[in-house]
Design a protein around this motif. Structure first.
Motif, PDB file in Angstrom:
ATOM      1  N   PHE A 178      35.114 -17.564  17.884  1.00 41.20           N
ATOM      2  CA  PHE A 178      35.447 -17.848  19.280  1.00 41.20           C
ATOM      3  C   PHE A 178      34.893 -19.209  19.681  1.00 41.20           C
ATOM      4  O   PHE A 178      33.773 -19.569  19.314  1.00 41.20           O
ATOM      5  CB  PHE A 178      34.838 -16.793  20.215  1.00 41.20           C
ATOM      6  CG  PHE A 178      35.616 -15.520  20.320  1.00 41.20           C
ATOM      7  CD1 PHE A 178      36.733 -15.450  21.146  1.00 41.20           C
ATOM      8  CD2 PHE A 178      35.232 -14.388  19.626  1.00 41.20           C
ATOM      9  CE1 PHE A 178      37.451 -14.265  21.273  1.00 41.20           C
ATOM     10  CE2 PHE A 178      35.941 -13.203  19.742  1.00 41.20           C
ATOM     11  CZ  PHE A 178      37.052 -13.143  20.568  1.00 41.20           C
ATOM     12  N   HIS A 179      35.682 -19.951  20.477  1.00 41.66           N
ATOM     13  CA  HIS A 179      35.160 -21.149  21.127  1.00 41.66           C
ATOM     14  C   HIS A 179      34.185 -20.708  22.214  1.00 41.66           C
ATOM     15  O   HIS A 179      34.382 -19.665  22.844  1.00 41.66           O
ATOM     16  CB  HIS A 179      36.313 -21.948  21.733  1.00 41.66           C
ATOM     17  CG  HIS A 179      35.922 -23.297  22.224  1.00 41.66           C
ATOM     18  ND1 HIS A 179      35.496 -23.523  23.514  1.00 41.66           N
ATOM     19  CD2 HIS A 179      35.876 -24.503  21.605  1.00 41.66           C
ATOM     20  CE1 HIS A 179      35.223 -24.810  23.668  1.00 41.66           C
ATOM     21  NE2 HIS A 179      35.430 -25.426  22.518  1.00 41.66           N
ATOM     22  N   PRO A 180      33.088 -21.456  22.467  1.00 42.83           N
ATOM     23  CA  PRO A 180      32.104 -21.046  23.487  1.00 42.83           C
ATOM     24  C   PRO A 180      32.696 -20.816  24.872  1.00 42.83           C
ATOM     25  O   PRO A 180      32.144 -20.043  25.659  1.00 42.83           O
ATOM     26  CB  PRO A 180      31.100 -22.203  23.499  1.00 42.83           C
ATOM     27  CG  PRO A 180      31.217 -22.816  22.148  1.00 42.83           C
ATOM     28  CD  PRO A 180      32.637 -22.664  21.743  1.00 42.83           C
ATOM     29  N   ARG A 227      36.530 -32.313  14.510  1.00 37.83           N
ATOM     30  CA  ARG A 227      36.124 -32.592  15.882  1.00 37.83           C
ATOM     31  C   ARG A 227      37.276 -32.244  16.818  1.00 37.83           C
ATOM     32  O   ARG A 227      38.443 -32.514  16.513  1.00 37.83           O
ATOM     33  CB  ARG A 227      35.737 -34.068  16.049  1.00 37.83           C
ATOM     34  CG  ARG A 227      35.261 -34.419  17.452  1.00 37.83           C
ATOM     35  CD  ARG A 227      34.859 -35.897  17.554  1.00 37.83           C
ATOM     36  NE  ARG A 227      33.683 -36.174  16.761  1.00 37.83           N
ATOM     37  CZ  ARG A 227      32.436 -35.947  17.181  1.00 37.83           C
ATOM     38  NH1 ARG A 227      32.227 -35.421  18.380  1.00 37.83           N
ATOM     39  NH2 ARG A 227      31.414 -36.245  16.419  1.00 37.83           N
ATOM     40  N   THR A 228      36.956 -31.644  17.972  1.00 39.66           N
ATOM     41  CA  THR A 228      37.982 -31.240  18.939  1.00 39.66           C
ATOM     42  C   THR A 228      37.678 -31.855  20.300  1.00 39.66           C
ATOM     43  O   THR A 228      36.570 -32.312  20.563  1.00 39.66           O
ATOM     44  CB  THR A 228      38.026 -29.714  19.108  1.00 39.66           C
ATOM     45  OG1 THR A 228      36.880 -29.297  19.863  1.00 39.66           O
ATOM     46  CG2 THR A 228      38.008 -29.014  17.767  1.00 39.66           C
ATOM     47  N   ASN A 229      38.678 -31.832  21.162  1.00 43.25           N
ATOM     48  CA  ASN A 229      38.466 -32.238  22.566  1.00 43.25           C
ATOM     49  C   ASN A 229      39.018 -31.156  23.487  1.00 43.25           C
ATOM     50  O   ASN A 229      39.590 -31.421  24.523  1.00 43.25           O
ATOM     51  CB  ASN A 229      39.127 -33.591  22.852  1.00 43.25           C
ATOM     52  CG  ASN A 229      40.650 -33.497  22.843  1.00 43.25           C
ATOM     53  OD1 ASN A 229      41.199 -32.590  22.232  1.00 43.25           O
ATOM     54  ND2 ASN A 229      41.305 -34.417  23.505  1.00 43.25           N
ATOM     55  N   PHE A 230      38.842 -29.888  23.082  1.00 48.04           N
ATOM     56  CA  PHE A 230      39.421 -28.784  23.839  1.00 48.04           C
ATOM     57  C   PHE A 230      38.962 -28.768  25.283  1.00 48.04           C
ATOM     58  O   PHE A 230      39.696 -28.365  26.178  1.00 48.04           O
ATOM     59  CB  PHE A 230      39.042 -27.450  23.189  1.00 48.04           C
ATOM     60  CG  PHE A 230      39.785 -27.185  21.911  1.00 48.04           C
ATOM     61  CD1 PHE A 230      40.978 -27.828  21.631  1.00 48.04           C
ATOM     62  CD2 PHE A 230      39.297 -26.284  20.986  1.00 48.04           C
ATOM     63  CE1 PHE A 230      41.657 -27.581  20.455  1.00 48.04           C
ATOM     64  CE2 PHE A 230      39.967 -26.022  19.807  1.00 48.04           C
ATOM     65  CZ  PHE A 230      41.154 -26.681  19.548  1.00 48.04           C
ATOM     66  N   ASP A 231      37.709 -29.156  25.542  1.00 49.57           N
ATOM     67  CA  ASP A 231      37.150 -28.999  26.875  1.00 49.57           C
ATOM     68  C   ASP A 231      37.109 -30.295  27.679  1.00 49.57           C
ATOM     69  O   ASP A 231      36.386 -30.402  28.670  1.00 49.57           O
ATOM     70  CB  ASP A 231      35.727 -28.429  26.777  1.00 49.57           C
ATOM     71  CG  ASP A 231      35.747 -26.946  26.444  1.00 49.57           C
ATOM     72  OD1 ASP A 231      36.818 -26.348  26.610  1.00 49.57           O
ATOM     73  OD2 ASP A 231      34.719 -26.423  26.018  1.00 49.57           O
ATOM     74  N   THR A 232      37.877 -31.315  27.268  1.00 54.38           N
ATOM     75  CA  THR A 232      37.904 -32.535  28.068  1.00 54.38           C
ATOM     76  C   THR A 232      38.657 -32.322  29.376  1.00 54.38           C
ATOM     77  O   THR A 232      38.411 -33.006  30.362  1.00 54.38           O
ATOM     78  CB  THR A 232      38.582 -33.670  27.281  1.00 54.38           C
ATOM     79  OG1 THR A 232      39.884 -33.232  26.861  1.00 54.38           O
ATOM     80  CG2 THR A 232      37.749 -34.034  26.054  1.00 54.38           C
ATOM     81  N   ALA A 286      28.188 -25.884  20.943  1.00 58.47           N
ATOM     82  CA  ALA A 286      28.775 -26.579  22.089  1.00 58.47           C
ATOM     83  C   ALA A 286      30.292 -26.583  22.044  1.00 58.47           C
ATOM     84  O   ALA A 286      30.948 -26.839  23.054  1.00 58.47           O
ATOM     85  CB  ALA A 286      28.258 -28.018  22.158  1.00 58.47           C
ATOM     86  N   GLY A 287      30.881 -26.314  20.875  1.00 56.45           N
ATOM     87  CA  GLY A 287      32.322 -26.199  20.758  1.00 56.45           C
ATOM     88  C   GLY A 287      33.064 -27.476  20.438  1.00 56.45           C
ATOM     89  O   GLY A 287      34.280 -27.447  20.279  1.00 56.45           O
ATOM     90  N   ASN A 340      33.050 -12.112  21.928  1.00 54.98           N
ATOM     91  CA  ASN A 340      33.203 -13.411  22.573  1.00 54.98           C
ATOM     92  C   ASN A 340      31.868 -13.798  23.210  1.00 54.98           C
ATOM     93  O   ASN A 340      30.892 -13.040  23.173  1.00 54.98           O
ATOM     94  CB  ASN A 340      34.346 -13.400  23.590  1.00 54.98           C
ATOM     95  CG  ASN A 340      34.074 -12.488  24.781  1.00 54.98           C
ATOM     96  OD1 ASN A 340      33.144 -11.679  24.779  1.00 54.98           O
ATOM     97  ND2 ASN A 340      34.891 -12.596  25.807  1.00 54.98           N
ATOM     98  N   ALA A 341      31.798 -14.998  23.818  1.00 51.90           N
ATOM     99  CA  ALA A 341      30.518 -15.562  24.233  1.00 51.90           C
ATOM    100  C   ALA A 341      29.802 -14.728  25.283  1.00 51.90           C
ATOM    101  O   ALA A 341      28.569 -14.675  25.304  1.00 51.90           O
ATOM    102  CB  ALA A 341      30.720 -16.989  24.741  1.00 51.90           C
TER     103      ALA A 341
END
Length: 497
Positions: A237-239, A299-304, A282-283, A196-197
């Motif tokens: 893994f997502h960042p 494209r995702t918005n996981f970190d909004t 950047a994820g 992982n990150a």
């Protein structure tokens, strides 16, 4: 567009250009390019800017199996079934340097965090480390007993994780070049491994469709997912370390929420096996490639959602996780090369077992005490001897009191406890097997030394050939000059006196 619990995933761009299966993908750290490798033997660099043209690089003689950008984005490394590793400059010239040391298909390639080294995994059962600046092979790691599918550097470069068809995941110390842990919990081949990150956990996948995540600080399996219906080929893994995407031969890409510990979305976009997935640095983007030759970017918005809200909901993760220290990574059980009894791990929270004879939960504490007694007897210090050497009968009472307190503390932490059992093998057989393993270790070390010497010999031979070629050119040039001089003399009129 798809919406699920405020997480939106949109198919963003569909790239067409490969003529065969897309086997690997990676984003440039500047998020302006995407590199993909294919069974058509070509490397494609896709420029993500609108109307920017893609670059195709040709040089490998067989299927490209792995690709990765350097940490600064100025180089691209690829590996192939042609047994070579290439280092490309992602520009119009498309120049590349070729690394040769493996004797079989090279399955994966990965840069270290500083971009100074490469690690590769191969079907020749070895993991090799290379110098990027010198463009030379440095050393091999040789304890795998079958094809090695994947190898990755930790974010700080101190550890290498590798996995393969011998059903193991191995951790290596890059300073001592020794295997410091071996995880053997797969029923089939281990197909992919990555950190992982922040380097506190590793995940690995298998062709048995399982995905497992270990905490390197406690050396425990913390999450186990069985969400695919076929083998997992790749994951990323997502960042933020909160999400993970996986690609499978069941034609799907699945997205896992690691904080909640569950599957949150399944993507159906490929017609056939999905062979690779990768998050951008950047994820906000991720790409997938498959046997259908398609490259899909999402494209995702996981970190909004505010990360502070996530931290408040998950107070256990309210502070950043420090990277693990090498001394914290220790074998979970006896090493295969040491003559120690086998162990069975029993946890009170376990609900399933592969064995028909399981231990009732009510006997866990007494079993731990018996295991502790056996350990004391093996070291020549039983409970009775310890109490007699101490302060009389009070010492025994204190010792048992400490054992009970230890059991209660460990129960609260939910750890696993090894229970020693008799192996059932004759002593002579154990001694013979130990001798065979020692001889195999010596043979493996000898092969590694021979590989290094062969590489040096190849380099010297290459230099000799270059020198010989230059000498031949000089000789031919001298002969040509001689012929010209003789021609001029023959052509001049004869003079008589």
């Amino acid at each position: 567009k798809c919406l699920m619990q405020h997480r939106r995933i949109t198919q963003y761009i569909h790239f067409k250009g490969h003529k065969d299966a897309v086997t690997c993908a990676d984003f440039n750290p500047n998020c302006k390019q995407l590199a993909t490798g294919s069974a058509d033997k070509s490397l494609m660099i896709w420029n993500l800017a609108t109307k920017a043209r893609a670059l195709r690089f040709v040089g490998h003689q067989d299927i490209i199996t792995g690709v990765q950008f350097s940490p600064f984005g100025d180089l691209v490394a690829t590996c192939s079934k042609d047994r070579t590793v290439r280092l490309w400059t992602p520009c119009l010239k498309g120049e590349s340097a070729v690394f040769k040391a493996h004797t079989a298909t090279v399955r994966s390639v990965c840069f270290s965090h500083d971009g100074q080294r490469l690690v590769t995994a191969s079907d020749d059962k070895s993991v090799k480390v290379w110098s990027v600046h010198r463009q030379r092979f440095i050393y091999s790691l040789n304890q795998h007993t079958n094809w090695v599918r994947c190898a990755r550097f930790s974010p700080d470069g101190r550890i290498i994780a590798s996995c393969g068809d011998d059903r193991t995941v191995r951790l290596w110390d890059t300073s001592t070049r020794q295997c410091i842990n071996c995880l053997t919990e797969y029923t089939g081949s281990a197909t992919f491994v990555d950190f992982n990150a922040n380097g506190t956990c590793i995940a690995s996948s298998g062709d048995d469709s399982s995905l497992k995540i270990w905490d390197l600080r406690t050396n425990k399996l913390i999450q186990h997912y069985q969400v695919h219906s076929a083998g997992i080929n790749c994951f990323s893994f997502h960042p933020s370390n909160n999400y993970l995407i996986s690609a499978s031969s069941d034609s799907t890409v699945k997205i896992l929420d690691l904080l909640e510990g569950r599957l949150i979305y399944t993507l159906h976009g490929h017609k056939g096996s999905v062979l690779t997935v990768a998050f951008s640095r950047a994820g906000e983007l991720f790409a997938s490639g498959g046997a259908d030759g398609q490259v899909l970017m999402w494209r995702t918005n996981f970190d909004t959602k505010s990360y502070q809200d996530v931290l408040r909901q998950h107070s256990r993760r309210s502070s950043p996780d420090p990277p693990p220290h090498l001394t914290d990574i220790h074998p979970r059980g006896p090493h295969l090369h040491l003559p120690q009894p086998s162990t069975i791990e029993v946890t009170q929270a376990a609900t399933h077992s592969r064995h028909s004879n399981s231990l009732p939960a009510g006997q866990v504490a007494s079993s731990r005490l018996e295991a502790w007694k056996e350990h004391e007897r093996a070291n020549g210090a039983s409970l009775t001897a310890g109490s007699q050497a101490g302060a009389g009968g009070g010492g025994r009472g204190r010792r048992r009191e400490e054992v009970e307190e230890y059991d209660e503390e460990e129960e609260e932490r939910g750890q696993t406890y090894p229970l020693q059992v008799l192996s059932g093998y004759p002593v002579a057989l154990d001694t013979t097997l130990q001798h065979i393993v020692q001889q195999l270790d010596i043979l493996t070390q000898t092969v590694a030394v021979l590989e290094e010497r062969l590489t040096l010999t190849e380099d010297k031979l290459k230099d000799c050939l270059v020198h010989q070629s230059q000498v031949l050119k000089d000789v031919r040039a001298s002969e040509e000059r001689g012929r010209r001089e003789r021609g001029r003399k023959n052509a001049s009129p004869a003079r008589f006196t």
